[in-house]
Design an enzyme around this catalytic site. Structure first.
Site, PDB file in Angstrom:
ATOM      1  CG  ASP A 387      -2.205  -0.903   0.843  1.00  0.00           C
ATOM      2  OD1 ASP A 387      -2.481  -1.094  -0.356  1.00  0.00           O
ATOM      3  OD2 ASP A 387      -2.855  -1.379   1.775  1.00  0.00           O
ATOM      4  CE1 TYR A 468      -9.787  -4.455   3.378  1.00  0.00           C
ATOM      5  CE2 TYR A 468      -8.484  -4.068   5.335  1.00  0.00           C
ATOM      6  CZ  TYR A 468      -9.298  -4.884   4.587  1.00  0.00           C
ATOM      7  OH  TYR A 468      -9.624  -6.118   5.050  1.00  0.00           O
TER       8      TYR A 468
END
Ligand SMILES: *[C@@H]1O[C@H](CO)[C@@H](O)[C@H](O)[C@H]1NC(C)=O
Ligand SMILES: *[C@@H]1O[C@H](CO)[C@@H](O)[C@H](O)[C@H]1NC(C)=O
Ligand SMILES: *[C@@H]1O[C@H](CO)[C@@H](O)[C@H](O)[C@H]1NC(C)=O
Ligand SMILES: *[C@@H]1O[C@H](CO)[C@@H](O)[C@H](O)[C@H]1NC(C)=O
Ligand SMILES: *[C@@H]1O[C@H](CO)[C@@H](O)[C@H](O)[C@H]1NC(C)=O
Ligand SMILES: *[C@@H]1O[C@H](CO)[C@@H](O)[C@H](O)[C@H]1NC(C)=O
Ligand SMILES: [Cu+2]
Length: 784
Positions: A387, A468
């Site tokens: 990420d 997320y």
């Protein structure tokens, strides 16, 4: 981006850090800004000043602009302004501070030398050349003058290179190509996925890609079809179970091809094979996933009768007890002192953490956040996200006061410099004190009761990486404990459920019509450069072990005695370690040369904190998808000798070349002696996430948290929280109790405004931090 094609409308977008990645055709690439931390409420902005400059602070807007102007003067870089650049030009990706070497900082912190020179680091997207690259440079010293230079930046990359082949350079073209190409298969999508919806409905079909292999900066991609939902961001809950593979393994799009198709557990070599199957008798269609109230994150209906009363909340009736120097991003609270800084890829890190004047941690910060999935379809089967490649600092959006953090918290803003522009993320960090619902100490004796409140300080930020949301906390406790905690929420990345009986529930559980949860591991790597009462430290494994011994005082009848004891084993060489089974071993970083009043070596214990169970590492061995790009994920923690050349365990560009990444962590672990050396611990937070029906619509934070704590161990002569906690001692006599308070009590006449309980949220997203603009620049949100 949202682009509509004729029937059946295909919105091509991308949800994977890979091919479709950050860059959208109309938007500049990446760019970096100085992080200014601006308090907006609850903080008494007095004359509190840091004792030193924050030498880790990101570039100011002026510094960044100077660097950008300097770069445009260098004709050999052949830069095109981002606003004009195409995927065949060179452009500035981002500019940020190059973190100074610790070697150069220590002298400044101890007062023996001047602050180190400031340098910028610059990433250039080099696409005007035959081979598309992303290239790293350092520029400085700052401020820019005649002496400034632009130099190759490779000392911090174990590969020894300053560049990586850029498979995302073809993103724009691949998106456009897919858009036009996939329309040729509208008969298939219409037959399998179509209904009577408006073909130009923005909630129509979208596709997203997962890189299935990367070579020389080009890629083969598996794409899957999903329903898109531009406002709610629910497309990860709406996979449609149709997949196709695109070969984009050259930069020249005229060679690109659609390869195989996959539907309802069957692989078809060509689209025509799939068409034939569809037209053959007995063809079985899989189900569909359609949007509806079930994906709504909030239920406004009546609920439990008591929901109509607002719940208890925390207030701060007598003002903040912490101090922040906003210029230097320096915090002081109850004996703790530290600096904060941000980076575009990894968010907030802390530096020079001291407790009552003793050094504890030189640097504490996120390195990378990995999510690795498994499954039997072409998307989930190879899916992983690293990420930081989405630039998690830049994805730290505005916090909601009263909800993300208490209303009275201090809210700070951050900024980054991407593609010649400064992006400000308003109120994206909060700092606050909170009192736990349980005391830090209590004891009742026959005539006396003592109870001490457990008040702690939190530095919090949230990074929303598309589906997320990670909430990160650095927590400071009165006894000197420092905790790092992450909690995840948001939409799961769900799999299409075909009802395949052969492997039912092998990778997850059915959670809706044609939807299955998809097991995955979260592993988030952090760096903790511990300096326990000085830089030279030793990691000691303190075994708690069973033993059989004879003591001279034991009766002969029961000799020998089965018991247990402690065994100390210094860790002599660089290595990876796991949390012990049954917690049968404590990991303590000690300074062999500093003892407390009792002659014991001063130390800090590293231990799993208050998450759900122990933090986890990656289950998959030698991941095919990750290659060598995240080898830190295989153990719980690593203890290494600190080096200027190994400042980060990962690079946000590692995903572009997984088998020859810029930073190969395994090269850090090279058998060096680490007794009384400057140690670094790279530790993982993580959880095995097996979502179930309770993850719909969103994953809940109490089922997805993980934490590590650094706790004093013989560091002091006795518990230091006695001096700073606040509470009461009751002497209980026949006539009644006599309370004696330590610290102060509340007094009459506390006045609360409604905003102390329920802040005015109508200004949210206002001023400079336009969330929608920032998220458009970044990319993940609009795909959803
Ligand atoms: C500079 O970049 C342009 C594209 O922006 C390219 O056409 C040109 O060939 C490049 N010049 C050199 C000297 O590489
Ligand atoms: C930091 O140290 C490395 C390794 O010695 C060196 O190559 C690099 O130039 C230093 N960085 C700065 C900003 O001086
Ligand atoms: C990648 O480059 C290498 C060396 O130039 C070459 O041997 C290989 O065939 C290339 N791979 C692809 C997929 O183009
Ligand atoms: C630190 O302790 C080691 C033994 O653990 C000893 O050999 C060394 O001389 C000590 N160093 C200092 C500076 O006291
Ligand atoms: C993973 O790689 C290591 C080192 O190459 C090897 O020893 C091990 O057997 C491999 N494990 C699996 C499951 O492939
Ligand atoms: C935020 O930016 C978007 C895109 O630039 C714009 O349409 C919108 O009006 C802005 N919102 C606010 C509150 O400024
Ligand atoms: Cu998860």
């Amino acid at each position: 981006m949202i682009s509509t094609v004729k029937k059946h409308c295909v919105l091509v977008s991308a949800f994977i850090a890979f091919i479709f990645f950050i860059i959208t055709p109309t938007l500049p690439l990446i760019k970096r800004v100085r992080t200014s931390l601006v308090p907006s409420r609850g903080h008494d902005a007095g004359a509190f000043r840091a004792p030193k400059l924050n030498v880790w602070a990101d570039l100011s807007t002026e510094e960044a602009e100077d660097v950008v102007n300097f770069l445009f003067k260098k004709s050999d870089l052949n830069l095109t302004r981002s606003s004009l650049a195409t995927s065949h030009d060179n452009q500035i990706f981002f500019v940020e501070v190059l973190q100074p070497n610790k070697t150069d900082v220590l002298g400044y912190l101890t007062g023996s030398s001047a602050p180190p020179d400031r340098w910028a680091r610059v990433a250039i997207v080099q696409s005007a050349t035959e081979e598309a690259l992303i290239v790293n440079f350092k520029v400085g010293p700052l401020p820019i003058n005649e002496a400034a230079e632009i130099l190759s930046l490779e000392f911090c990359y174990s590969s020894g290179r300053n560049y990586v082949a850029n498979s995302i350079s073809i993103q724009d073209e691949l998106v456009a190509w897919s858009l036009s190409k996939l329309v040729e298969f509208s008969d298939i999508t219409q037959e399998l996925l179509g209904d009577d919806e408006d073909p130009f409905d923005p909630n129509g079909l979208s596709v997203g890609g997962r890189l299935s292999s990367v070579e020389n900066g080009t890629a083969v991609v598996w794409v899957h079809f999903a329903l898109s939902n531009p406002t709610g961001g629910t497309s990860t809950l709406l996979p449609q179970g149709l997949y196709t593979q695109i070969d984009a393994s050259t930069r020249d799009s005229s060679n690109w091809k659609i390869l195989q198709w996959y539907y309802n557990n069957v692989l078809y070599d060509t689209a025509n094979d799939l068409r034939d199957a569809i037209n053959a008798p007995g063809f079985k269609k899989a189900g569909r996933n359609t949007d509806g109230p079930w994906t709504e994150t909030v239920d406004f209906s009546e609920g439990h009768a008591d929901r109509s009363k607002p719940p208890p909340t925390m207030i701060q009736p007598t003002g903040a007890r912490y101090h922040i120097d906003e210029e230097e991003n320096y915090v002081s609270w109850m004996g703790f002192e530290f600096f904060m800084r941000t980076s575009s890829d990894a968010g907030v890190a802390l530096h020079d953490i001291k407790f009552h004047g003793d050094s504890v941690i030189y640097e504490l910060g996120l390195q990378e956040a990995l999510a690795h999935y498994a499954g039997d379809d072409p998307t989930q089967g190879g899916l992983e996200f690293m990420d930081t490649s989405f630039y998690m600092g830049r994805l730290m959006f505005e916090l909601v006061p009263g909800y993300d953090c208490p209303a009275y918290a201090t809210y700070l803003s951050t900024s980054y410099h991407f593609a010649e522009k400064t992006v400000v993320n308003q109120n994206s960090i909060c700092v606050f004190e909170h009192t736990a619902d349980y005391p830090i100490q209590r004891h009742s004796s026959t005539t006396r009761v003592s109870v001490s409140r457990n008040t702690y300080l939190v530095v919090r930020f949230v990074s929303t990486v598309w589906n997320y949301d990670y909430t990160f906390d650095y927590i400071f406790y009165l006894d000197g404990t420092i905790e790092v905690k992450v909690r995840a929420s948001g939409f799961i990345f769900a799999a299409f459920w075909t009802g395949n009986e052969a492997n039912e529930d092998e990778y997850g559980f059915r959670v809706h019509d044609s939807l299955a949860s998809s097991m995955h591991d979260h592993v988030l790597n952090f760096k903790a450069d511990l300096d326990i009462a000085g830089a030279d430290n030793t990691m000691v494994r303190l075994g708690i072990e069973p033993i059989t011994l004879e003591y001279p005082w034991d009766d002969d009848r029961i000799k020998p005695r089965n018991t247990m004891h402690l065994v100390q084993r210094p860790v002599e060489k660089e290595t990876g370690l796991d949390w012990a089974r049954n917690s049968g071993e404590m990991l303590i970083v000690m300074n062999q040369n500093k003892t407390n009043e009792w002659g014991e070596k001063r130390g800090y214990r590293v231990q799993p904190g208050s998450g759900i169970g122990s933090p986890t590492h990656l289950t998959i061995l030698n991941s095919t998808a990750l290659g060598k790009s995240a080898l830190w994920a295989s153990r719980d923690l690593w203890v290494l000798k600190r080096k200027d050349t190994e400042p980060r365990s990962a690079s946000s560009l590692n995903f572009l070349d997984p088998w020859d990444p810029l930073v190969d962590f395994s090269k850090f672990v090279d058998d060096e002696d680490i007794v009384q050396e400057d140690l670094v611990i790279f530790f993982n937070l993580g959880m095995h996430h097996v979502p179930h029906s309770g993850d719909i619509p969103n994953t809940l934070m109490h089922t997805s948290s993980s934490s590590v704590m650094f706790t004093p161990f013989n560091f002091h002569n006795r518990d230091p929280s006695r001096l700073n906690s606040q509470g009461v001692q009751l002497d209980v006599e026949a006539k009644g109790a006599k309370p004696r308070y330590f610290g102060q009590t509340y007094h009459e006449g506390v006045k609360l405004k409604k905003s102390d309980l329920e802040p005015d949220l109508t200004k949210f997203g206002g001023s400079s931090g336009n969330v929608s603009w920032v998220s458009k620049l970044v990319g993940p949100i609009p795909w959803a």
